[in-house]
Design a protein around this motif. Structure first.
Motif, short mmCIF file in Angstrom:
data_model
loop_
_atom_site.label_atom_id
_atom_site.label_comp_id
_atom_site.label_asym_id
_atom_site.label_seq_id
_atom_site.Cartn_x
_atom_site.Cartn_y
_atom_site.Cartn_z
N GLN A 1 -5.94 -5.35 3.93
CA GLN A 1 -6.11 -6.64 3.25
C GLN A 1 -4.97 -6.84 2.26
OE1 GLN A 1 -9.84 -7.12 1.18
NE2 GLN A 1 -9.90 -9.27 1.73
N TYR A 2 -3.88 -7.43 2.73
CA TYR A 2 -2.70 -7.62 1.89
C TYR A 2 -2.70 -9.01 1.28
CZ TYR A 2 2.13 -8.08 0.39
OH TYR A 2 3.26 -8.29 -0.36
N HIS A 3 -2.51 -9.08 -0.02
CA HIS A 3 -2.33 -10.35 -0.72
C HIS A 3 -0.93 -10.35 -1.33
CE1 HIS A 3 -6.61 -11.44 -0.58
NE2 HIS A 3 -6.82 -10.13 -0.69
N ARG A 4 -0.26 -11.47 -1.26
CA ARG A 4 1.08 -11.56 -1.84
C ARG A 4 0.99 -11.33 -3.35
NH1 ARG A 4 3.81 -16.79 1.13
NH2 ARG A 4 3.78 -15.92 3.23
N GLN B 1 -0.23 -17.96 -7.37
CA GLN B 1 -1.01 -18.82 -6.51
C GLN B 1 -2.06 -19.57 -7.32
OE1 GLN B 1 -2.80 -16.89 -3.16
NE2 GLN B 1 -3.63 -18.78 -2.34
N THR C 1 3.71 -17.81 -4.50
CA THR C 1 3.92 -16.39 -4.24
C THR C 1 4.79 -16.24 -3.00
OG1 THR C 1 1.86 -16.29 -2.98
CG2 THR C 1 1.75 -15.63 -5.30
N ARG D 1 -0.88 -7.32 -7.63
CA ARG D 1 -1.41 -7.81 -6.36
C ARG D 1 -2.91 -7.58 -6.31
NH1 ARG D 1 -1.95 -5.26 -1.58
NH2 ARG D 1 -0.89 -3.43 -2.39
N GLU D 2 -3.64 -8.63 -5.90
CA GLU D 2 -5.08 -8.52 -5.75
C GLU D 2 -5.40 -7.41 -4.75
OE1 GLU D 2 -8.85 -11.24 -4.24
OE2 GLU D 2 -6.89 -12.16 -4.43
#
Length: 165
Positions: free
Chosen positions: A39-42, A65, A95, A128-129
């Motif tokens: 689960q990658y978030h910018r 964001q 982002t 990063r989240e």
């Protein structure tokens, strides 16, 4: 004939002036690494300069964001984010995905004034989240024509370099 010479001289002066402005720009190269995770978030990223008293003088870039997550950029939030919402709104952009980016800085502060001679620090922070948080910084002298800054990759940030002009 005299009018043509005057116009030509004006064009030459304008070109030289424009080139001197571009030559004075500091180029900052920033890499965001490819991070393999389910689960990658910018990342949110802030790039700014502080003076010798650790007071912010120039916000160069801010990639976000949603404003709710700005607090995760902890140092940025304490120094700029919570107190100067107008500047945050003016500078922020979307982002970015992993890759290499080049930022330009004209050597001026947030009010458009030339920096005075002295010691400054370049700071880059990323969060990063569901990921990590990284803060890197590098002290430099200004003016520093031709000086080069290199910061090794760390966590959420790849290699960072800057050519001061």
């Amino acid at each position: 004939m005299r009018l043509v010479k005057t116009s030509l001289l004006g064009c030459v002066i304008a070109l030289l002036w424009a080139n001197s402005i571009n030559a004075a720009a500091t180029e900052i190269s920033l890499q965001l690494p490819q991070i393999e995770t389910s689960q990658y978030h910018r990342p949110y990223v802030a790039v700014w300069v502080e003076d010798a008293q650790q007071q912010p003088v120039k916000l160069i870039a801010l990639w976000v964001q949603k404003p709710d997550w700005l607090k995760d950029l902890r140092r940025f939030w304490r120094k700029i984010g919570r107190s100067d919402t107008a500047l945050v709104d003016a500078v922020s952009s979307a982002t970015q995905k992993s890759g290499s980016y080049t930022l330009q800085w004209d050597g001026k502060d947030d009010q458009g004034r030339e920096l005075t001679a002295g010691t400054y620090t370049l700071l880059v922070e990323a969060a990063r989240e569901q990921g990590g948080r990284s803060l890197v910084k590098h002290e430099f002298k200004w003016p520093a024509t031709g000086a080069f800054i290199e910061i090794a990759a760390e966590g959420e940030l790849g290699n960072i370099s800057a050519r001061l002009r």
